[in-house]
Structures are given as C-alpha cells and as structure tokens.
Design a protein around this motif. Structure first.
Motif, mmCIF file in Angstrom:
data_model
loop_
_atom_site.group_PDB
_atom_site.id
_atom_site.type_symbol
_atom_site.label_atom_id
_atom_site.label_comp_id
_atom_site.label_asym_id
_atom_site.label_seq_id
_atom_site.Cartn_x
_atom_site.Cartn_y
_atom_site.Cartn_z
ATOM 1 N N GLN A 61 0.839 -1.207 0.000
ATOM 2 C CA GLN A 61 0.000 0.000 0.000
ATOM 3 C C GLN A 61 0.872 1.256 0.000
ATOM 4 O O GLN A 61 0.574 2.217 -0.711
ATOM 5 C CB GLN A 61 -0.919 0.013 1.223
ATOM 6 C CG GLN A 61 -2.041 -0.989 1.158
ATOM 7 C CD GLN A 61 -2.864 -1.006 2.450
ATOM 8 O OE1 GLN A 61 -2.448 -0.489 3.476
ATOM 9 N NE2 GLN A 61 -4.031 -1.627 2.376
ATOM 10 N N GLN A 62 1.938 1.233 0.777
ATOM 11 C CA GLN A 62 2.841 2.382 0.810
ATOM 12 C C GLN A 62 3.518 2.594 -0.534
ATOM 13 O O GLN A 62 3.664 3.733 -0.984
ATOM 14 C CB GLN A 62 3.888 2.206 1.910
ATOM 15 C CG GLN A 62 3.320 2.313 3.308
ATOM 16 C CD GLN A 62 4.357 2.008 4.382
ATOM 17 O OE1 GLN A 62 5.458 1.543 4.111
ATOM 18 N NE2 GLN A 62 3.982 2.259 5.633
ATOM 19 N N VAL A 63 3.935 1.517 -1.177
ATOM 20 C CA VAL A 63 4.557 1.618 -2.498
ATOM 21 C C VAL A 63 3.574 2.224 -3.493
ATOM 22 O O VAL A 63 3.927 3.125 -4.262
ATOM 23 C CB VAL A 63 5.069 0.241 -2.993
ATOM 24 C CG1 VAL A 63 5.387 0.263 -4.474
ATOM 25 C CG2 VAL A 63 6.284 -0.189 -2.191
ATOM 26 N N LYS A 64 2.332 1.752 -3.471
ATOM 27 C CA LYS A 64 1.299 2.290 -4.366
ATOM 28 C C LYS A 64 1.103 3.777 -4.099
ATOM 29 O O LYS A 64 1.041 4.580 -5.038
ATOM 30 C CB LYS A 64 -0.009 1.517 -4.165
ATOM 31 C CG LYS A 64 -1.175 2.054 -4.934
ATOM 32 C CD LYS A 64 -1.106 1.653 -6.390
ATOM 33 C CE LYS A 64 -2.398 2.011 -7.101
ATOM 34 N NZ LYS A 64 -2.288 3.140 -7.975
ATOM 35 N N PHE A 65 1.008 4.159 -2.831
ATOM 36 C CA PHE A 65 0.840 5.566 -2.480
ATOM 37 C C PHE A 65 2.013 6.392 -3.004
ATOM 38 O O PHE A 65 1.820 7.460 -3.594
ATOM 39 C CB PHE A 65 0.718 5.721 -0.957
ATOM 40 C CG PHE A 65 0.730 7.148 -0.507
ATOM 41 C CD1 PHE A 65 -0.419 7.924 -0.601
ATOM 42 C CD2 PHE A 65 1.884 7.727 0.001
ATOM 43 C CE1 PHE A 65 -0.419 9.245 -0.189
ATOM 44 C CE2 PHE A 65 1.900 9.039 0.410
ATOM 45 C CZ PHE A 65 0.751 9.809 0.309
ATOM 46 N N LEU A 66 3.232 5.909 -2.797
ATOM 47 C CA LEU A 66 4.413 6.649 -3.243
ATOM 48 C C LEU A 66 4.493 6.725 -4.759
ATOM 49 O O LEU A 66 4.903 7.748 -5.316
ATOM 50 C CB LEU A 66 5.676 6.015 -2.659
ATOM 51 C CG LEU A 66 5.834 6.183 -1.146
ATOM 52 C CD1 LEU A 66 7.021 5.366 -0.647
ATOM 53 C CD2 LEU A 66 5.985 7.641 -0.763
ATOM 54 N N GLN A 67 4.091 5.656 -5.446
ATOM 55 C CA GLN A 67 4.068 5.698 -6.907
ATOM 56 C C GLN A 67 3.059 6.735 -7.394
ATOM 57 O O GLN A 67 3.354 7.497 -8.324
ATOM 58 C CB GLN A 67 3.723 4.321 -7.482
ATOM 59 C CG GLN A 67 4.854 3.324 -7.374
ATOM 60 C CD GLN A 67 4.440 1.922 -7.783
ATOM 61 O OE1 GLN A 67 3.266 1.571 -7.750
ATOM 62 N NE2 GLN A 67 5.418 1.112 -8.159
ATOM 63 N N GLU A 69 2.053 9.336 -5.688
ATOM 64 C CA GLU A 69 2.596 10.649 -5.322
ATOM 65 C C GLU A 69 3.664 11.084 -6.328
ATOM 66 O O GLU A 69 3.708 12.246 -6.748
ATOM 67 C CB GLU A 69 3.176 10.598 -3.914
ATOM 68 C CG GLU A 69 3.593 11.946 -3.382
ATOM 69 C CD GLU A 69 4.039 11.889 -1.940
ATOM 70 O OE1 GLU A 69 4.980 12.641 -1.609
ATOM 71 O OE2 GLU A 69 3.464 11.126 -1.146
ATOM 72 N N LEU A 70 4.517 10.163 -6.755
ATOM 73 C CA LEU A 70 5.540 10.463 -7.754
ATOM 74 C C LEU A 70 4.893 10.848 -9.076
ATOM 75 O O LEU A 70 5.315 11.811 -9.729
ATOM 76 C CB LEU A 70 6.471 9.266 -7.940
ATOM 77 C CG LEU A 70 7.580 9.420 -8.982
ATOM 78 C CD1 LEU A 70 8.498 10.584 -8.615
ATOM 79 C CD2 LEU A 70 8.367 8.132 -9.104
ATOM 80 N N LYS A 71 3.855 10.139 -9.460
ATOM 81 C CA LYS A 71 3.148 10.453 -10.706
ATOM 82 C C LYS A 71 2.548 11.856 -10.629
ATOM 83 O O LYS A 71 2.687 12.646 -11.575
ATOM 84 C CB LYS A 71 2.050 9.416 -10.949
ATOM 85 C CG LYS A 71 1.303 9.608 -12.241
ATOM 86 C CD LYS A 71 0.259 8.510 -12.417
ATOM 87 C CE LYS A 71 -0.524 8.692 -13.705
ATOM 88 N NZ LYS A 71 -1.514 7.633 -13.888
ATOM 89 N N ARG A 72 1.893 12.195 -9.502
ATOM 90 C CA ARG A 72 1.325 13.533 -9.328
ATOM 91 C C ARG A 72 2.421 14.596 -9.369
ATOM 92 O O ARG A 72 2.267 15.647 -9.997
ATOM 93 C CB ARG A 72 0.559 13.628 -8.010
ATOM 94 C CG ARG A 72 -0.789 12.957 -8.020
ATOM 95 C CD ARG A 72 -1.599 13.299 -6.768
ATOM 96 N NE ARG A 72 -0.901 13.021 -5.516
ATOM 97 C CZ ARG A 72 -0.888 11.854 -4.896
ATOM 98 N NH1 ARG A 72 -1.517 10.823 -5.426
ATOM 99 N NH2 ARG A 72 -0.232 11.693 -3.765
ATOM 100 N N SER A 120 5.965 16.617 4.040
ATOM 101 C CA SER A 120 5.260 15.536 4.730
ATOM 102 C C SER A 120 4.385 14.851 3.704
ATOM 103 O O SER A 120 4.216 15.328 2.593
ATOM 104 C CB SER A 120 4.409 16.086 5.868
ATOM 105 O OG SER A 120 3.332 16.815 5.349
ATOM 106 N N SER A 121 3.789 13.722 4.102
ATOM 107 C CA SER A 121 2.965 12.979 3.169
ATOM 108 C C SER A 121 1.710 13.749 2.785
ATOM 109 O O SER A 121 1.066 13.445 1.810
ATOM 110 C CB SER A 121 2.591 11.617 3.760
ATOM 111 O OG SER A 121 1.871 11.813 4.953
ATOM 112 N N SER A 122 1.343 14.779 3.574
ATOM 113 C CA SER A 122 0.140 15.536 3.273
ATOM 114 C C SER A 122 0.445 16.802 2.468
ATOM 115 O O SER A 122 -0.446 17.583 2.187
ATOM 116 C CB SER A 122 -0.577 15.905 4.574
ATOM 117 O OG SER A 122 0.278 16.720 5.360
ATOM 118 N N THR A 123 1.700 17.036 2.114
ATOM 119 C CA THR A 123 2.074 18.239 1.383
ATOM 120 C C THR A 123 1.437 18.214 -0.003
ATOM 121 O O THR A 123 1.476 17.225 -0.702
ATOM 122 C CB THR A 123 3.611 18.340 1.236
ATOM 123 O OG1 THR A 123 4.171 18.375 2.534
ATOM 124 C CG2 THR A 123 3.997 19.567 0.448
ATOM 125 N N SER A 124 0.868 19.331 -0.383
ATOM 126 C CA SER A 124 0.270 19.455 -1.706
ATOM 127 C C SER A 124 1.129 20.385 -2.536
ATOM 128 O O SER A 124 1.567 21.444 -2.068
ATOM 129 C CB SER A 124 -1.139 20.030 -1.573
ATOM 130 O OG SER A 124 -1.656 20.301 -2.851
#
Length: 126
Positions: A61-67, A69-72, A120-124
C-alpha cells in the motif's frame, strides 16, 4: 536416575501389565509429545507468517501511495515547466533527454526537501 529398563520392569510388575505393554505406552507418550511440539511450532510459524503477510500488504500500500505521489509530482513538474501534456509515467526510469534532465532536477529538489524535513505525506504541490 533409574535405568529406563528397570523403570519399565518395575511399572510392569506394579501395574500387573506385560512389559511390552508398558514399553508401547512409553513409545506412544514420546510420539504424542513430539506431535504436540510440532503442532506448537506450526502455530508459532503460522502466526509469524500472518504478521509477515500483514506487513507485506502494508508495504505494498505504501509503495502504491508513493508511486501515485511520484506520478502527481511529475505531472505538476510538467505543468510548471509549461509542457502541454502531463508527463508519461509508463517509462519513469528512461525518459527523453530533455524531460529526463527536468525529472532529475525535480528529483534532486524533492530529495533536498525530504532530507531537510520540509515535506510531509500531506504536502500538496498545487
């Protein structure tokens, strides 16, 4: 400590059972003990397996989230560099040379923010 043979003979005489029956009882006891030990080991291994599978699912799940996030982030980079279309993420590791230079610069900037604790993980990025 008494000799096992003497103990079996003594039990046989005390209980009025054939010596062979007492010997079989001891064999069965050893077999039951071994089976119980194996069952306990199996339960321990099973619980460890469940914990590892749970950790694996969390990591996936973390890998998917990071992928994602990288795409965004790469799409935001494309917008910031005035490109007409979002970045193609199908080949993240091998982009065209111009785009690759932009991605490297962005990755370096991003790593700088991350290592300095500014992201942070919530940074936009919007």
């Amino acid at each position: 400590m008494e000799n096992p043979q003497n103990l079996k003979l003594q039990l046989s005489n005390t209980l009025g059972l054939p010596q062979r029956q007492v010997a079989v009882w001891f064999q069965n006891k050893r077999a039951r003990s071994k089976t119980q030990s194996l069952e306990l080991q199996y339960c321990n291994l099973q619980s460890k397996l469940e914990a590892v599978l749970s950790d694996k699912a969390k990591l996936e799940q973390q890998v998917k989230f990071l992928q994602d996030e990288l795409k965004r982030s790469r799409n935001q980079l494309a917008l910031f560099t005035h490109q007409d279309s979002p970045v193609d993420n199908s080949n993240l590791g091998s982009s065209e040379e111009d785009h690759n230079n932009q991605v490297v610069v962005f990755d370096e900037l991003y790593n700088c923010f991350v290592t300095n604790g500014h992201v942070s993980s919530s940074t936009s990025w919007v």
